[in-house]
Design a protein around this motif. Sequence first.
Motif, PDB file in Angstrom:
ATOM      1  N   VAL A  51      -1.477  10.841  10.253  1.00  0.00           N
ATOM      2  CA  VAL A  51      -0.655  11.489   9.230  1.00  0.00           C
ATOM      3  C   VAL A  51      -0.424  10.491   8.107  1.00  0.00           C
ATOM      4  O   VAL A  51      -0.504   9.274   8.294  1.00  0.00           O
ATOM      5  N   GLN A  52      -0.126  11.018   6.942  1.00  0.00           N
ATOM      6  CA  GLN A  52       0.021  10.186   5.749  1.00  0.00           C
ATOM      7  C   GLN A  52       1.482  10.196   5.326  1.00  0.00           C
ATOM      8  O   GLN A  52       2.041  11.241   5.011  1.00  0.00           O
ATOM      9  N   GLU A  53       2.076   9.014   5.335  1.00  0.00           N
ATOM     10  CA  GLU A  53       3.483   8.956   4.975  1.00  0.00           C
ATOM     11  C   GLU A  53       3.851   7.529   4.559  1.00  0.00           C
ATOM     12  O   GLU A  53       3.406   6.543   5.138  1.00  0.00           O
ATOM     13  N   GLY A  54       4.658   7.444   3.499  1.00  0.00           N
ATOM     14  CA  GLY A  54       5.320   6.208   3.157  1.00  0.00           C
ATOM     15  C   GLY A  54       4.438   5.110   2.617  1.00  0.00           C
ATOM     16  O   GLY A  54       3.340   5.330   2.123  1.00  0.00           O
ATOM     17  N   GLU A  55       4.975   3.892   2.739  1.00  0.00           N
ATOM     18  CA  GLU A  55       4.317   2.698   2.238  1.00  0.00           C
ATOM     19  C   GLU A  55       4.176   1.678   3.354  1.00  0.00           C
ATOM     20  O   GLU A  55       4.810   1.776   4.405  1.00  0.00           O
ATOM     21  N   ARG A  56       3.353   0.701   3.082  1.00  0.00           N
ATOM     22  CA  ARG A  56       3.115  -0.373   4.046  1.00  0.00           C
ATOM     23  C   ARG A  56       3.014  -1.669   3.274  1.00  0.00           C
ATOM     24  O   ARG A  56       2.419  -1.716   2.190  1.00  0.00           O
ATOM     25  N   GLN A  57       3.587  -2.722   3.835  1.00  0.00           N
ATOM     26  CA  GLN A  57       3.551  -4.028   3.183  1.00  0.00           C
ATOM     27  C   GLN A  57       3.069  -5.066   4.167  1.00  0.00           C
ATOM     28  O   GLN A  57       3.390  -5.026   5.361  1.00  0.00           O
ATOM     29  N   SER A  58       2.270  -5.994   3.664  1.00  0.00           N
ATOM     30  CA  SER A  58       1.777  -7.092   4.481  1.00  0.00           C
ATOM     31  C   SER A  58       1.910  -8.385   3.691  1.00  0.00           C
ATOM     32  O   SER A  58       1.382  -8.495   2.581  1.00  0.00           O
ATOM     33  N   GLN A  59       2.648  -9.328   4.242  1.00  0.00           N
ATOM     34  CA  GLN A  59       2.797 -10.651   3.645  1.00  0.00           C
ATOM     35  C   GLN A  59       2.298 -11.676   4.651  1.00  0.00           C
ATOM     36  O   GLN A  59       2.481 -11.508   5.859  1.00  0.00           O
ATOM     37  N   GLY A  60       1.664 -12.726   4.161  1.00  0.00           N
ATOM     38  CA  GLY A  60       1.137 -13.665   5.125  1.00  0.00           C
ATOM     39  C   GLY A  60       0.689 -14.981   4.541  1.00  0.00           C
ATOM     40  O   GLY A  60       0.684 -15.197   3.320  1.00  0.00           O
ATOM     41  N   VAL A  61       0.311 -15.857   5.468  1.00  0.00           N
ATOM     42  CA  VAL A  61      -0.210 -17.182   5.146  1.00  0.00           C
ATOM     43  C   VAL A  61      -1.491 -17.383   5.951  1.00  0.00           C
ATOM     44  O   VAL A  61      -1.542 -17.058   7.141  1.00  0.00           O
ATOM     45  N   GLU A  62      -2.518 -17.899   5.299  1.00  0.00           N
ATOM     46  CA  GLU A  62      -3.790 -18.159   5.962  1.00  0.00           C
ATOM     47  C   GLU A  62      -4.235 -19.587   5.683  1.00  0.00           C
ATOM     48  O   GLU A  62      -4.201 -20.043   4.535  1.00  0.00           O
ATOM     49  N   ILE A  63      -4.643 -20.271   6.736  1.00  0.00           N
ATOM     50  CA  ILE A  63      -5.217 -21.611   6.622  1.00  0.00           C
ATOM     51  C   ILE A  63      -6.564 -21.587   7.337  1.00  0.00           C
ATOM     52  O   ILE A  63      -6.658 -21.120   8.480  1.00  0.00           O
ATOM     53  N   GLU A  64      -7.576 -22.081   6.671  1.00  0.00           N
ATOM     54  CA  GLU A  64      -8.926 -22.039   7.238  1.00  0.00           C
ATOM     55  C   GLU A  64      -9.684 -23.306   6.865  1.00  0.00           C
ATOM     56  O   GLU A  64      -9.562 -23.806   5.749  1.00  0.00           O
ATOM     57  N   SER A  65     -10.464 -23.807   7.816  1.00  0.00           N
ATOM     58  CA  SER A  65     -11.262 -24.998   7.546  1.00  0.00           C
ATOM     59  C   SER A  65     -12.554 -24.951   8.350  1.00  0.00           C
ATOM     60  O   SER A  65     -12.551 -24.581   9.529  1.00  0.00           O
ATOM     61  N   VAL A  66     -13.644 -25.307   7.703  1.00  0.00           N
ATOM     62  CA  VAL A  66     -14.934 -25.499   8.357  1.00  0.00           C
ATOM     63  C   VAL A  66     -15.514 -26.778   7.793  1.00  0.00           C
ATOM     64  O   VAL A  66     -15.603 -26.935   6.569  1.00  0.00           O
ATOM     65  N   GLY A  67     -15.878 -27.719   8.669  1.00  0.00           N
ATOM     66  CA  GLY A  67     -16.424 -28.956   8.152  1.00  0.00           C
ATOM     67  C   GLY A  67     -16.807 -29.918   9.248  1.00  0.00           C
ATOM     68  O   GLY A  67     -16.426 -29.768  10.412  1.00  0.00           O
ATOM     69  N   TYR A  68     -17.579 -30.928   8.860  1.00  0.00           N
ATOM     70  CA  TYR A  68     -18.055 -31.936   9.789  1.00  0.00           C
ATOM     71  C   TYR A  68     -17.068 -33.093   9.841  1.00  0.00           C
ATOM     72  O   TYR A  68     -16.766 -33.718   8.820  1.00  0.00           O
ATOM     73  N   GLU A  90       0.846  -1.191   0.000  1.00  0.00           N
ATOM     74  CA  GLU A  90       0.000   0.000   0.000  1.00  0.00           C
ATOM     75  C   GLU A  90       0.880   1.239   0.000  1.00  0.00           C
ATOM     76  O   GLU A  90       1.864   1.317   0.734  1.00  0.00           O
ATOM     77  N   SER A  91       0.517   2.239  -0.811  1.00  0.00           N
ATOM     78  CA  SER A  91       1.189   3.533  -0.803  1.00  0.00           C
ATOM     79  C   SER A  91       0.265   4.594  -0.228  1.00  0.00           C
ATOM     80  O   SER A  91      -0.953   4.417  -0.180  1.00  0.00           O
ATOM     81  N   ASN A  92       0.861   5.709   0.228  1.00  0.00           N
ATOM     82  CA  ASN A  92       0.123   6.799   0.888  1.00  0.00           C
ATOM     83  C   ASN A  92      -0.571   6.311   2.152  1.00  0.00           C
ATOM     84  O   ASN A  92      -1.744   6.602   2.407  1.00  0.00           O
ATOM     85  N   THR A  93       0.163   5.565   2.953  1.00  0.00           N
ATOM     86  CA  THR A  93      -0.377   4.948   4.158  1.00  0.00           C
ATOM     87  C   THR A  93      -0.652   5.991   5.238  1.00  0.00           C
ATOM     88  O   THR A  93       0.105   6.941   5.415  1.00  0.00           O
ATOM     89  N   LEU A  94      -1.744   5.796   5.979  1.00  0.00           N
ATOM     90  CA  LEU A  94      -2.045   6.603   7.157  1.00  0.00           C
ATOM     91  C   LEU A  94      -1.471   5.929   8.397  1.00  0.00           C
ATOM     92  O   LEU A  94      -1.695   4.732   8.623  1.00  0.00           O
ATOM     93  N   VAL A  95      -0.727   6.696   9.200  1.00  0.00           N
ATOM     94  CA  VAL A  95      -0.192   6.186  10.455  1.00  0.00           C
ATOM     95  C   VAL A  95      -0.490   7.198  11.559  1.00  0.00           C
ATOM     96  O   VAL A  95      -0.803   8.354  11.284  1.00  0.00           O
TER      97      VAL A  95
END
Length: 691
Positions: free
Chosen positions: A552-569, A539-544
């Motif tokens: 205030v609005q400055e710089g960039e922000r990065q988010s990297q991740g892994v997600e695991i999800e399960s719903v079941g019987y 993301e650019s023009n990040t609010l912090v």
Amino acid sequence: MTCSAPHLRLSPLAVAVRCGFGLCLVGLAPAAVAQTEEVTEEVTDVGSDTMVVSATALKVETPLAETPRPVSVVDQEELEERNVQQLDETFRYRAGVLAGMYGSDNNTDWFKVRGFDQSTYQDGLRLYREGYYQWLPEPYGLERVEVFKGPSSILYGEAPPGGLINAISKRPTDEPFGQIQVQAGNRDHRQVGVDVSAPLSEDVRYRIVTVYKERDGDLNDTHNDRYYIAPSLEWDISDDTQLTVLASLQKDDGVPTNAFKLPYGTVDDTPFGHVDPQTNYGEPGYDRDQRTQAAIGYEFSHAFNDTWSFEQDFRYSDLDLDLRSTYITTYPPVTSGRTGPRGHLQRNGEIESYTVDNRVIGKWYTDRTENTLLIGVDYQDLSLEGKEFDDFAYDTIDLFNPQHGNYTPITDDQMTDRAIDKNQTGIYVQDQFRLDDHWVFLGGVRYDMADTDNVNETTGVKERADDNQVSWSGGVMYLSDIGLNPYLSYTESFEPITAVDDGGSLYEPREGKQWELGVKYAPVGWDGYVTLALYDIEESNTLVTSPQGIQVQEGERQSQGVEIESVGYLTDNLRLTAAYTYADAELENGDRAPLIPRHMASTWLDYAFTGGLHGLKVGAGLRYVGETVDGDTTVDDYTVGDVMASYDINRHWRAQVNVSNVTDEEYVASCDYWCYYGESRSVIGSLTYNF
């Protein structure tokens, strides 16, 4: 933070042009594309009732197992089973969504999706939440809630890169239905809900949902009372044409729960011990939060033939707010002594908005292919007119034994008049191409034109922003014969910001982009699913938040991740819901983003008894949130547990009890210049009569 939203200044001709443009496309589209061959459409068995068909990801109903976009769904059964009281409780047991980081707030729903703020929609149309003007959906009026993870501007226009929440309202039912529900619980919780639906004729159905609820806040001397009514009407005009009208009126009246605390006395030791979590630094005798929100709209659909159809969604909404709020400030920082500085804000105004979304959908088939073309035009117009006041050095208060009643009321001549007008027009095209029942290719492009005027009517200072943006998206998925479907996708986001900075200037639009690699597994014969996603968002023009506690609005922000999800019987009676999230969110300087934990995990098991205990259902869950950092401040990880039990006395009566934070764990949920205690134990009993 200053909030705003536009006031409609749109002529009838302009409305007709924008709303009718989609109808023009309907007329042009059949001439542009011809159906090459008549082929009977086959309905794919995705093998899972849990992996539902949804329109949130693509604005075209598609099984989520066959969509190269990540969407999680919480249906009405789960909303009722966990007795969700606020929208931000919905996704406690889903991956990628952080809630509760600010404790229990009685006038705002707080989410972070993939490390970013999110937009909130209801029935596919945006709910405008500008600064302190917060539209709050009532959970009892919802049939399900969906979270679209990652940038979504290609279909929804302005949106943050984390994702969006789409709440789906209850609709009229084909069969007569009625429900009366009574609830009581700690913190003087009282609630009565009535939900009735029935046909008026062979082609017309209605539904009316009403609620009265009251509850004390999680801080001393705070509370909220709510009245809510939502009538709806569904009319099958013909076999090819349907109209659904949705309306709602909600009134909230209370004293706001300002959960702001200082690091001093929460995560940091003091000579006076720690601050009690229920300590209220506001002014209960002066603070107030009164809001009235009303909306009316419709969903219209018409099928011209087996190939082409037209859909239009429209909503008008109005939000009236009278807010007084006193809170502890962080500047200058407190590191010793007993007293701390307080700020005070007021907002008294009205937000008015119109939103319309026109869509033309074309579907055609050959022996080997299936193609779905979506062409859309949407328009958003909002305005805010109101008075505002901010004093960041209002007075001081004893941090460990606050005494209330010694305050100076704000007079009308101290208020600033503010008017903000904003409109946005978007044109989008998306094509979903399916080959040999194994490959799904998705591509889309959108062009947005957004204009914002922010006027300080007291000083005459005017800020104007004209923002145009092109957004792209694409994806590919392989549908295997065993229900294991890998995918790769790219999406972009674009978000003009209606609010102004501390100097009264408009912020620059935030822009985001995401790459995602994932797999969805929904095998035939199992009522359940497992998903795995790896993502990278910039993301650019990040609010912090600055050291003075302002945005205030400055710089960039990065988010990297892994997600695991399960719903079941796991068996016919035992259902498992499990999620794990790893998120590495960083600011431009390399610091970890505040509030965002590296690790989150949750699991919920519920079991429905048979035999002599038939009708009894029990459930229990654990929610783990890893440590977070805010500069030099570290917030420890925490784990809380939830339990429930319900019993169907007969086919009409059900008794249920829900307990969240069952051990009444005392913990700091997060710090972001301020620090926030997590919600205390909640106990609610329900008695429901269905007829």
